[in-house]
Design an enzyme around this catalytic site. Sequence first.
Site, PDB file in Angstrom:
ATOM      1  N   LYS A   1      52.065  -8.583  36.724  1.00  0.00           N
ATOM      2  CA  LYS A   1      51.404  -7.347  36.306  1.00  0.00           C
ATOM      3  C   LYS A   1      52.044  -6.124  36.952  1.00  0.00           C
ATOM      4  O   LYS A   1      52.258  -5.101  36.311  1.00  0.00           O
ATOM      5  CB  LYS A   1      49.916  -7.391  36.665  1.00  0.00           C
ATOM      6  CG  LYS A   1      49.051  -8.136  35.693  1.00  0.00           C
ATOM      7  CD  LYS A   1      48.925  -7.396  34.372  1.00  0.00           C
ATOM      8  CE  LYS A   1      48.442  -8.338  33.295  1.00  0.00           C
ATOM      9  NZ  LYS A   1      49.428  -9.347  32.888  1.00  0.00           N
TER      10      LYS A   1
ATOM     11  N   ARG B   1      51.764  -3.872  19.387  1.00  0.00           N
ATOM     12  CA  ARG B   1      52.806  -4.891  19.470  1.00  0.00           C
ATOM     13  C   ARG B   1      53.955  -4.457  20.384  1.00  0.00           C
ATOM     14  O   ARG B   1      54.753  -5.286  20.809  1.00  0.00           O
ATOM     15  CB  ARG B   1      53.347  -5.195  18.065  1.00  0.00           C
ATOM     16  CG  ARG B   1      52.302  -5.760  17.125  1.00  0.00           C
ATOM     17  CD  ARG B   1      52.803  -5.810  15.703  1.00  0.00           C
ATOM     18  NE  ARG B   1      53.790  -6.863  15.519  1.00  0.00           N
ATOM     19  CZ  ARG B   1      53.507  -8.094  15.112  1.00  0.00           C
ATOM     20  NH1 ARG B   1      52.253  -8.426  14.853  1.00  0.00           N
ATOM     21  NH2 ARG B   1      54.462  -8.985  14.941  1.00  0.00           N
TER      22      ARG B   1
ATOM     23  N   ASN C   1      61.793  -7.522  11.041  1.00  0.00           N
ATOM     24  CA  ASN C   1      61.327  -7.984  12.347  1.00  0.00           C
ATOM     25  C   ASN C   1      62.022  -9.300  12.638  1.00  0.00           C
ATOM     26  O   ASN C   1      61.960 -10.225  11.838  1.00  0.00           O
ATOM     27  CB  ASN C   1      59.804  -8.174  12.338  1.00  0.00           C
ATOM     28  CG  ASN C   1      59.293  -8.748  13.652  1.00  0.00           C
ATOM     29  OD1 ASN C   1      59.960  -8.684  14.674  1.00  0.00           O
ATOM     30  ND2 ASN C   1      58.100  -9.329  13.618  1.00  0.00           N
ATOM     31  N   GLY C   2      62.683  -9.398  13.782  1.00  0.00           N
ATOM     32  CA  GLY C   2      63.361 -10.629  14.136  1.00  0.00           C
ATOM     33  C   GLY C   2      64.804 -10.388  14.512  1.00  0.00           C
ATOM     34  O   GLY C   2      65.204  -9.267  14.835  1.00  0.00           O
TER      35      GLY C   2
ATOM     36  N   GLU D   1      50.685 -14.154  38.664  1.00  0.00           N
ATOM     37  CA  GLU D   1      50.188 -13.193  37.676  1.00  0.00           C
ATOM     38  C   GLU D   1      50.108 -11.791  38.268  1.00  0.00           C
ATOM     39  O   GLU D   1      50.451 -10.801  37.604  1.00  0.00           O
ATOM     40  CB  GLU D   1      48.814 -13.638  37.167  1.00  0.00           C
ATOM     41  CG  GLU D   1      48.021 -12.613  36.390  1.00  0.00           C
ATOM     42  CD  GLU D   1      48.683 -12.154  35.098  1.00  0.00           C
ATOM     43  OE1 GLU D   1      48.129 -11.246  34.458  1.00  0.00           O
ATOM     44  OE2 GLU D   1      49.758 -12.678  34.731  1.00  0.00           O
TER      45      GLU D   1
ATOM     46  N   LYS E   1      53.905  -6.503  22.858  1.00  0.00           N
ATOM     47  CA  LYS E   1      52.681  -7.288  22.950  1.00  0.00           C
ATOM     48  C   LYS E   1      52.855  -8.657  22.313  1.00  0.00           C
ATOM     49  O   LYS E   1      52.432  -9.666  22.848  1.00  0.00           O
ATOM     50  CB  LYS E   1      51.538  -6.528  22.266  1.00  0.00           C
ATOM     51  CG  LYS E   1      50.171  -7.186  22.410  1.00  0.00           C
ATOM     52  CD  LYS E   1      49.653  -7.067  23.815  1.00  0.00           C
ATOM     53  CE  LYS E   1      48.227  -7.539  23.948  1.00  0.00           C
ATOM     54  NZ  LYS E   1      47.800  -7.561  25.358  1.00  0.00           N
TER      55      LYS E   1
ATOM     56  N   GLU F   1      55.375  -5.464  35.336  1.00  0.00           N
ATOM     57  CA  GLU F   1      55.255  -5.027  33.948  1.00  0.00           C
ATOM     58  C   GLU F   1      54.992  -3.537  33.815  1.00  0.00           C
ATOM     59  O   GLU F   1      55.601  -2.859  32.981  1.00  0.00           O
ATOM     60  CB  GLU F   1      54.108  -5.790  33.259  1.00  0.00           C
ATOM     61  CG  GLU F   1      54.419  -7.202  32.843  1.00  0.00           C
ATOM     62  CD  GLU F   1      53.233  -7.825  32.143  1.00  0.00           C
ATOM     63  OE1 GLU F   1      53.417  -8.381  31.050  1.00  0.00           O
ATOM     64  OE2 GLU F   1      52.108  -7.764  32.683  1.00  0.00           O
TER      65      GLU F   1
ATOM     66  N   HIS G   1      60.166 -21.146  53.425  1.00  0.00           N
ATOM     67  CA  HIS G   1      61.334 -21.889  52.948  1.00  0.00           C
ATOM     68  C   HIS G   1      62.368 -20.967  52.316  1.00  0.00           C
ATOM     69  O   HIS G   1      63.131 -21.393  51.450  1.00  0.00           O
ATOM     70  CB  HIS G   1      60.905 -22.978  51.968  1.00  0.00           C
ATOM     71  CG  HIS G   1      60.112 -24.069  52.599  1.00  0.00           C
ATOM     72  ND1 HIS G   1      60.671 -25.032  53.402  1.00  0.00           N
ATOM     73  CD2 HIS G   1      58.772 -24.324  52.572  1.00  0.00           C
ATOM     74  CE1 HIS G   1      59.726 -25.855  53.833  1.00  0.00           C
ATOM     75  NE2 HIS G   1      58.562 -25.443  53.345  1.00  0.00           N
TER      76      HIS G   1
ATOM     77  N   TRP H   1      61.088  -2.549  18.207  1.00  0.00           N
ATOM     78  CA  TRP H   1      61.358  -2.932  19.595  1.00  0.00           C
ATOM     79  C   TRP H   1      62.814  -3.365  19.636  1.00  0.00           C
ATOM     80  O   TRP H   1      63.210  -4.329  18.985  1.00  0.00           O
ATOM     81  CB  TRP H   1      60.430  -4.065  20.021  1.00  0.00           C
ATOM     82  CG  TRP H   1      60.541  -4.442  21.468  1.00  0.00           C
ATOM     83  CD1 TRP H   1      59.889  -3.874  22.521  1.00  0.00           C
ATOM     84  CD2 TRP H   1      61.345  -5.499  22.020  1.00  0.00           C
ATOM     85  NE1 TRP H   1      60.235  -4.498  23.703  1.00  0.00           N
ATOM     86  CE2 TRP H   1      61.125  -5.505  23.415  1.00  0.00           C
ATOM     87  CE3 TRP H   1      62.224  -6.432  21.479  1.00  0.00           C
ATOM     88  CZ2 TRP H   1      61.753  -6.409  24.268  1.00  0.00           C
ATOM     89  CZ3 TRP H   1      62.862  -7.335  22.330  1.00  0.00           C
ATOM     90  CH2 TRP H   1      62.615  -7.313  23.706  1.00  0.00           C
TER      91      TRP H   1
ATOM     92  N   CYS I   1      58.418  -6.223  16.489  1.00  0.00           N
ATOM     93  CA  CYS I   1      58.411  -5.070  15.590  1.00  0.00           C
ATOM     94  C   CYS I   1      57.226  -5.171  14.642  1.00  0.00           C
ATOM     95  O   CYS I   1      56.748  -6.256  14.346  1.00  0.00           O
ATOM     96  CB  CYS I   1      59.702  -5.022  14.780  1.00  0.00           C
ATOM     97  SG  CYS I   1      61.201  -5.052  15.780  1.00  0.00           S
TER      98      CYS I   1
END
Length: 610
Positions: free
Chosen positions: A485, A27, A99-100, A481, A605, A488, A504, A75, A2
Site C-alpha cells: 500500500k 480502471r 485494450n490489451g 500488504e 485497477k 502504491e 537473515h 494505460w 484500458c
Amino acid sequence: MCGIIGIIGENEVSPLLVEGLRRLEYRGYDSAGIAALQSDGTLSRRRSEGKLQQLADRLDSEPLAGTIGIGHTRWATHGLPVEKNAHPHMNDTVAVVHNGIIENYASLKAELEQHQFRFETDTDTEVIVHLIAHEMKQGKSPRAAANAAFDRLEGAYAVVAIFAGEDNLLIGTRCGTPLAVGYGEGEMYVASDSYALAPLTKKISFLEDGDRIAVTRDGAEIYVNDNTPVERPVRITAQSGAVSGKGEYKHFMLKEIYEQPSVIGDTLNSYVNPSTGHIAVPDAIVAALTKAPRVTLIACGTAFYACMVAKYWLERIARIPCEIDIASEFRYREAPMPKDGVAIFVSQSGETLDTLEALRYCKRQGQTIISIVNTIESTIERESDIVLHTLAGPEIAVASTKATTTQMTTLACVVLATARELKTITQEQEQDYAESLRQLPKIAATILHHDEAIQAIAKEICDARDMFYLGRGSLYPIALEGALKLKEISYIHAEGYASGELKHGPIALVDENVPIVALAPSNDPLFEKNVSNIQETVARGGKIFLISDEAGAKTLKDHVTWSIEMGEVRPFIAPILYTIPVQLLSYHVAVLKGTDVDQPRNLAKSVTVE
C-alpha cells in the site's frame, strides 16, 4: 486496464462517451480520447494526456459532433503516455480503440511499412488501424477487412472500430480481455464492462473469447472468426446506474477505508446466522473442500495477500493442505494438480488476465473452481464452478481497501464451514470463531478512531526513503500488504518481512533513517518472538511504529518511537483488523506527499494485460 466504450444511436454521442469513460476511470489510465463519425462521413477525434477532465475541457472548446463514436481511457503499455499515443488511433478509413497487447505488432508493422503505411505513434494499436485499412484497399468490406485483420493479431485484446462513410456500423472483437454489448431502443453500446453501460441500458450480453460483433442501431450480430453466428444470453444487469461519489471525503480511498465496518458487516450477514452463529456457505463449496487432497489459492497483488492469510486458516483450522501462488507465475509453471483438487481464485475485478488464465489452466486440470470476486458479472465469475461475492460495493480507488478485508472475511467463513464439516473444530469452537467474526464491524469502527493519531505519525515518517513492515504468522501477509500500500500510493520504497527473517539479511539495511512498522498483538502466540525481533532492530537504530494492544504497547514502551493501541483482538480475526491501520498510514503519508491517492501513477485497477 484500458477502458473502451462505443455507442451507435440517434443522439449526440460525445457527452455519452465522456460519461461512459468517467465510469471507467476506476480502471486506471494516463490519457483519454474519443472519435466520432461526422455528418460528411469523415472521422474526427479529440484526445488528451492526463485526466479525463482535460479531454472534457478540450471538447468544450473543440466540440465533436456525431451519433456514432468510440472512446478510450489508456494505460500505457507501448509508448509514453502522451497525446500522440492516446486512443483512438485512426487514419482516413477507420478509427480503433484497443485494450490489451498485440504481441506480434513489430512484424505486422514491418510488413505494413512495406506497403507504404506511415506510423505516427509508438503504440502496438496503430498496426490494427493500418491492417484494416490495408485489407479494405484490397476491396473488402469493413466487416471482412476487420475479420481479416483480427485473424492476424496475436496476444490478448479487445478492439472496437468505426469506419469512414459507415453511419450504421461498429465492429468489435474480444480475445482475452473483456467486452460487453448493451441493447437499447434504437441505440446500441459496447464497453469494457457493464458498469460503464449501467446508466444507458440494463440489457447486457458478455462476449466470450473469440467472439466478434457487428453492431447497428437495430442490434448486434455476434459471430466467431469463420463468420458463424453464435448466441450469447442477454441478461438484466445488476449493476447500479448511479455514479459513486466521494461524499464528505477528500478521496475515494479514505471513503472506502471508512466503509469497511459496514461492508464487512454486509458480507458477514450473508454467511453467518446472527441468532445461532451458524456459518453457511454453499454446500457445493464445503463438499468440494472436504474431499480435496489439496487446495490451491491463486491471485495477484493485494488479493494474493488475502490468500496467504487463508492458507494459515485452512491449514491450522481446517487441516487441509494448501498451496498459494501468484497467478502470473502459476500459469506458466505447468503445476501438476491432484485429482479432486480445489482451486480458489480471488479477484476484486474478476477480470485480471493472469488470474483468469490460471483459472483456465486449473479447469483443464480437472480442478473444482471456486472464485471470490467483488465485481458482479465478471469473466472470472462466468467461468467458475462456484462463486462467492464480497459485498464491498464499487471500489473506485486503485489501491484496494474494503475489497481486501471483505475477501478475508469471506475466506474466513469458508474455512470455518469446512472445518465444521471435517470436524477439525468442535461446535463450541465454531461458535467462538463465529462470535469473533460478528465482532468485526464493531471493532473495525473503533480502529478508525485512531485516524488522527496515525495521521500525526505519518507526518514524522513521510520523508523516509525506505520502510520495513514486520509481522509473524497470519500477520506476515499484512506486513506485505502494508508495504505494498505504501509503495502504491506514496511511492516510498517499502518491504514487508516475516519478523524472524529480518536477521537473515534485511537487518543490514536498518538504521535511524528506516522507520519500521511492527504488527504485534500481545495475545499472539508468537508475541515474545516479535518482542525479540523488535529489540534487534532497535539495537541497530531502527525507529519502531508499533501496532498492538494495551498489553503489547506497555511491554514495548521503552523500545518504540510511536504506537497505537488497538484494543484486544482475537488472533483469528487479527489479520482483517490490523489491515485497517496500515491502510490509514499509507493514505496519510500519500496525502502529505501530494500524490494522486485514488489514481497513483503507472497503476491500473483492473489488470487485463500480462
